[in-house]
Design an enzyme around this catalytic site. Structure first.
Site, PDB file in Angstrom:
ATOM      1  N   GLU A 129      43.023 -23.480 -54.984  1.00 61.93           N
ATOM      2  CA  GLU A 129      42.274 -24.254 -55.990  1.00 61.93           C
ATOM      3  C   GLU A 129      41.507 -23.298 -56.925  1.00 61.93           C
ATOM      4  O   GLU A 129      40.370 -23.578 -57.320  1.00 61.93           O
ATOM      5  CB  GLU A 129      41.332 -25.237 -55.281  1.00 61.93           C
ATOM      6  CG  GLU A 129      40.912 -26.440 -56.115  1.00 61.93           C
ATOM      7  CD  GLU A 129      42.063 -27.245 -56.663  1.00 61.93           C
ATOM      8  OE1 GLU A 129      42.930 -27.663 -55.882  1.00 61.93           O
ATOM      9  OE2 GLU A 129      42.093 -27.444 -57.887  1.00 61.93           O
TER      10      GLU A 129
HETATM   11  C1  LIG Z   1      47.909 -22.018 -48.040  1.00 66.47           C
HETATM   12  C2  LIG Z   1      47.989 -22.168 -49.528  1.00 66.47           C
HETATM   13  C3  LIG Z   1      48.025 -23.442 -50.075  1.00 66.47           C
HETATM   14  C4  LIG Z   1      48.141 -23.595 -51.468  1.00 66.47           C
HETATM   15  N1  LIG Z   1      48.282 -24.869 -51.996  1.00 66.47           N
HETATM   16  C5  LIG Z   1      48.635 -25.007 -53.306  1.00 66.47           C
HETATM   17  C6  LIG Z   1      49.027 -26.289 -53.834  1.00 66.47           C
HETATM   18  O1  LIG Z   1      48.999 -27.307 -53.142  1.00 66.47           O
HETATM   19  N2  LIG Z   1      49.456 -26.341 -55.119  1.00 66.47           N
HETATM   20  C7  LIG Z   1      49.508 -25.239 -55.925  1.00 66.47           C
HETATM   21  O2  LIG Z   1      49.909 -25.370 -57.079  1.00 66.47           O
HETATM   22  N3  LIG Z   1      49.129 -24.017 -55.463  1.00 66.47           N
HETATM   23  C8  LIG Z   1      48.706 -23.878 -54.180  1.00 66.47           C
HETATM   24  N4  LIG Z   1      48.356 -22.629 -53.685  1.00 66.47           N
HETATM   25  C9  LIG Z   1      48.384 -21.482 -54.576  1.00 66.47           C
HETATM   26  C10 LIG Z   1      46.993 -20.946 -54.878  1.00 66.47           C
HETATM   27  O3  LIG Z   1      46.295 -21.844 -55.699  1.00 66.47           O
HETATM   28  C11 LIG Z   1      47.190 -19.547 -55.509  1.00 66.47           C
HETATM   29  O4  LIG Z   1      47.615 -18.691 -54.472  1.00 66.47           O
HETATM   30  C12 LIG Z   1      45.925 -19.026 -56.153  1.00 66.47           C
HETATM   31  O5  LIG Z   1      45.609 -19.785 -57.300  1.00 66.47           O
HETATM   32  C13 LIG Z   1      46.033 -17.554 -56.535  1.00 66.47           C
HETATM   33  O6  LIG Z   1      47.219 -17.288 -57.224  1.00 66.47           O
HETATM   34  P1  LIG Z   1      48.134 -16.055 -56.742  1.00 66.47           P
HETATM   35  O7  LIG Z   1      48.415 -16.248 -55.296  1.00 66.47           O
HETATM   36  O8  LIG Z   1      49.299 -15.941 -57.651  1.00 66.47           O
HETATM   37  O9  LIG Z   1      47.218 -14.806 -56.876  1.00 66.47           O
HETATM   38  P2  LIG Z   1      47.044 -13.911 -58.203  1.00 66.47           P
HETATM   39  O10 LIG Z   1      46.819 -14.792 -59.378  1.00 66.47           O
HETATM   40  O11 LIG Z   1      48.149 -12.935 -58.250  1.00 66.47           O
HETATM   41  O12 LIG Z   1      45.684 -13.163 -57.874  1.00 66.47           O
HETATM   42  C14 LIG Z   1      45.595 -12.013 -57.040  1.00 66.47           C
HETATM   43  C15 LIG Z   1      44.166 -11.453 -57.136  1.00 66.47           C
HETATM   44  O13 LIG Z   1      43.889 -11.062 -58.488  1.00 66.47           O
HETATM   45  C16 LIG Z   1      42.783 -11.764 -58.999  1.00 66.47           C
HETATM   46  N5  LIG Z   1      43.029 -12.120 -60.401  1.00 66.47           N
HETATM   47  C17 LIG Z   1      44.144 -12.676 -60.928  1.00 66.47           C
HETATM   48  N6  LIG Z   1      43.981 -12.897 -62.246  1.00 66.47           N
HETATM   49  C18 LIG Z   1      42.745 -12.475 -62.562  1.00 66.47           C
HETATM   50  C19 LIG Z   1      41.975 -12.470 -63.748  1.00 66.47           C
HETATM   51  N7  LIG Z   1      42.442 -12.953 -64.901  1.00 66.47           N
HETATM   52  N8  LIG Z   1      40.728 -11.951 -63.692  1.00 66.47           N
HETATM   53  C20 LIG Z   1      40.217 -11.486 -62.541  1.00 66.47           C
HETATM   54  N9  LIG Z   1      40.887 -11.493 -61.379  1.00 66.47           N
HETATM   55  C21 LIG Z   1      42.143 -11.979 -61.378  1.00 66.47           C
HETATM   56  C22 LIG Z   1      42.613 -12.999 -58.142  1.00 66.47           C
HETATM   57  O14 LIG Z   1      41.280 -13.470 -58.098  1.00 66.47           O
HETATM   58  C23 LIG Z   1      43.097 -12.491 -56.782  1.00 66.47           C
HETATM   59  O15 LIG Z   1      42.047 -11.878 -56.105  1.00 66.47           O
HETATM   60  C24 LIG Z   1      48.177 -22.463 -52.311  1.00 66.47           C
HETATM   61  C25 LIG Z   1      48.103 -21.179 -51.743  1.00 66.47           C
HETATM   62  C26 LIG Z   1      48.037 -21.033 -50.383  1.00 66.47           C
HETATM   63  C27 LIG Z   1      48.034 -19.625 -49.797  1.00 66.47           C
END
Ligand SMILES: Cc1cc2nc3c(=O)[nH]c(=O)nc-3n(C[C@H](O)[C@H](O)[C@H](O)COP(=O)(O)OP(=O)(O)OC[C@H]3O[C@@H](n4cnc5c(N)ncnc54)[C@H](O)[C@@H]3O)c2cc1C
Length: 575
Positions: free
Chosen positions: A437
């Site tokens: 989220e």
């Molecule tokens: C168990 C689980 C359930 C989930 N359920 C859902 C769901 O129901 N529906 C859905 O759509 N998604 C879902 N997600 C996805 C979740 O919302 C994303 O994993 C999350 O938003 C982070 O995206 P990412 O994993 O691509 O990480 P990334 O975006 O790659 O981020 C990696 C790191 O970099 C940081 N970062 C990235 N961009 C920036 C920026 N611009 N500025 C500063 N820091 C940054 C982040 O804070 C993080 O620490 C789920 C994930 C998990 C693990």
């Protein structure tokens, strides 16, 4: 260890954040404080007997794909518990009556969600996501879509998902590649892969409505060109009858650290039939309207797990005997709860859970007023307060949940490291709440870049004035130390905010660098403020309760030490 819904603390927190004021709004004329208490009590009994018992098996077994059917199977007891949950009418409680709900305030819905998430986080995610789907359709769906889906989602007969994330589009949703194609006479078809979709497939309900973000032809690039589609797992006829399976499937359930019973699915959409929800290319604003409450629901999860961590640690500390205390019988060991160092740990978790509860409920109260206050000016002001508090209410309690679960493990000593203690599950489950989220880092940036203002009418300055007045009240009541720290917190918050706002314009990287420490400072400060205000509401003349005094006098000063980190600038962070 069995979870006991903390009914006294919940009622107390609801009263403190102004439940009576919310119930006095015309929208809630049909309900009074007694019936709210009765409902929370009845729900707590239901959850303690029907939902809490499936938590451990859910963790041990997890959800999985059945290779014969290709469908997701949940652990034993989940489908039955969900049927009872729906039969008792619980999913409908917080929704407006004209959507088929019970029309209760959102803040009451948050109290119920707390109990459910404490009892079994994995289970609670399914109705939580459906709640988001209901809000989306209620706000942006056509009358015809609402007639077809809304009633069945409100009742919980069907469930829904939020399908945003893709392998290369996480925090940056605008990078998504899932596409929607329109064919005359056929309608919209969705093609693409979504990852991490919570409860993307399961055996709890007959249908699952996926709310999918996708790009339609002719869309501008980036987040402005994204559209929202309702994509049911089984097609639905105009009369609401269930038809053929849609062209989508769960290709994998992820193996993960915690929430094992909640299936985290890789979903493939292979020309699945979808319906546009809201305006073409305007899906993201529709999604964001709903996200305020979804984020708050994740904040509730943080508080729920901190509460559970406290219950587990406290119960264990009463029964485990180890060591002696100076001045007591050297032949007899004492319960570890007698040791000051263990008391510090217990009080840390208790005080933090209480502050988190007040922060989350206070935010929900602002959401209620922003929706239902009859005075449009009050309504819009409450909307600004809610917008400011939501990143705090999402990120601070969830970061605290992991930290507090870790403290609960420490209280258990070596046993805490073993699965049999049960606290390992709290620790593993809690970790995700800081990530999904929107990661907490992204929420800190949202707070600093979009929500932070320093004008006299800004929510931040409103909080600063409340801090001053709370400090004054505590001083009058003889609580000088607490008053001094709250006064310092007001100063630190305001000058940190001024620095960030100035840097936001001139050196934006510096403002981004200070975002997370600022969120930590603000979350702890608002928690302390609410504890202080609660004391003054009660009477204010006696001493502060131990946990509240501990939070304000011993934990808040640690957060004030974030000040140098807030202003250190981006240059200080490069390796
Ligand atoms: C168990 C689980 C359930 C989930 N359920 C859902 C769901 O129901 N529906 C859905 O759509 N998604 C879902 N997600 C996805 C979740 O919302 C994303 O994993 C999350 O938003 C982070 O995206 P990412 O994993 O691509 O990480 P990334 O975006 O790659 O981020 C990696 C790191 O970099 C940081 N970062 C990235 N961009 C920036 C920026 N611009 N500025 C500063 N820091 C940054 C982040 O804070 C993080 O620490 C789920 C994930 C998990 C693990």
């Amino acid at each position: 260890m069995t979870y006991q819904p903390p009914l006294y603390d919940i009622a107390d927190a609801l009263a403190c954040v102004g439940l009576d004021d919310v119930l006095a709004l015309p929208a809630f004329a049909h309900i009074d404080r007694d019936s709210v208490q009765e409902m929370v009590g009845e729900f707590a009994r239901f959850v303690a007997s029907e939902i809490a018992p499936i938590d451990t098996v859910g963790d041990a077994v997890g959800s999985r794909v059945d290779h014969d059917t290709g469908r997701v199977v949940t652990p034993q007891g989940f489908a039955e518990a969900y049927r009872r949950f729906v039969a008792a009418g619980w999913p409908a409680v917080p929704f407006p009556e004209d959507w088929g709900g019970d029309g209760l305030p959102w803040v009451v819905g948050m109290a119920l969600q707390e109990v459910l998430a404490s009892a079994c986080l994995s289970f609670s995610l399914c109705p939580m996501l459906t709640q988001s789907g209901v809000e989306l359709l209620g706000q942006s769906g056509t009358a015809e879509q609402q007639a077809r889906y809304l009633g069945r989602l409100v009742s919980g007969e069907w469930t829904s998902t939020m399908a945003l994330t893709e392998p290369d589009a996480g925090s940056d949703v605008g990078a998504l590649r899932t596409r929607a194609e329109f064919a005359a006479g056929v309608g919209w078809r969705i093609f693409g892969t979504k990852v991490f979709i919570t409860w993307g497939d399961h055996d709890l309900a007959d249908n699952i409505v996926h709310f999918v973000l996708a790009r339609a032809p002719g869309a501008p690039s980036g987040s402005r060109g994204i559209s929202l589609f309702a994509v049911p797992a089984r097609l639905v006829g105009p009369d609401g009858s269930l038809g053929e399976p849609n062209a989508l499937r769960c290709v994998r359930v992820e193996r993960k650290l915690g929430i094992h019973a909640s299936p985290t699915c890789v979903m493939e959409f292979d020309g699945a039939t979808g319906e546009l929800v809201g305006e073409l290319h305007r899906g993201l604003p529709a999604m964001f309207t709903m996200m305020n409450t979804a984020r708050l629901s994740v904040g509730v999860e943080g508080l729920a797990l901190a509460e559970r961590a406290h219950q587990a640690a406290w119960a264990y500390a009463q029964t485990r005997h180890q060591g002696r205390l100076p001045g007591t019988d050297p032949a007899a060991s004492v319960a570890i709860a007698e040791h000051p160092d263990v008391q510090r740990m217990l009080l840390t978790v208790r005080a933090t859970a209480q502050a988190a509860r007040l922060l989350v409920y206070a935010t929900a109260r602002a959401v209620d007023e922003s929706r239902h206050h009859p005075d449009p000016r009050r309504q819009s002001r409450a909307g600004e307060v809610a917008a400011f508090l939501v990143p705090l209410a999402k990120a601070w309690p969830t970061d605290m949940a992991s930290a507090m679960a870790s403290v609960a493990i420490q209280v258990h000593g070596g046993l805490g490291y073993l699965e049999e203690s049960g606290v390992t599950q709290i620790y593993r489950d809690a970790r995700i709440t800081s990530i999904y989220e929107g990661t907490n880092g992204i929420h800190a940036i949202d707070l600093v870049v979009r929500k932070l203002g320093i004008g006299p009418e800004s929510p931040l300055m409103g909080l600063a004035r409340r801090l001053e007045s709370c400090a004054q009240g505590l001083r009058v009541g003889g609580q000088r130390d607490a008053a001094t720290v709250l006064g310092q917190a007001a100063d630190t918050l305001v000058w940190s905010a001024k620095w960030l706002v100035a840097r936001r314009a001139d050196a934006p990287l510096d403002a981004l660098a200070g975002a997370t420490p600022f969120l930590r400072l603000a979350g702890t400060t608002v928690g302390a403020l609410l504890l202080g205000e609660r004391h003054l509401q009660r009477d204010g003349s006696g001493p502060l309760p131990a946990a509240d005094a501990f939070f304000i006098r011993q934990l808040l000063p640690i957060a004030l030490a974030e000040a140098p980190a807030i202003r250190a600038g981006a240059g200080s962070l490069r390796e």
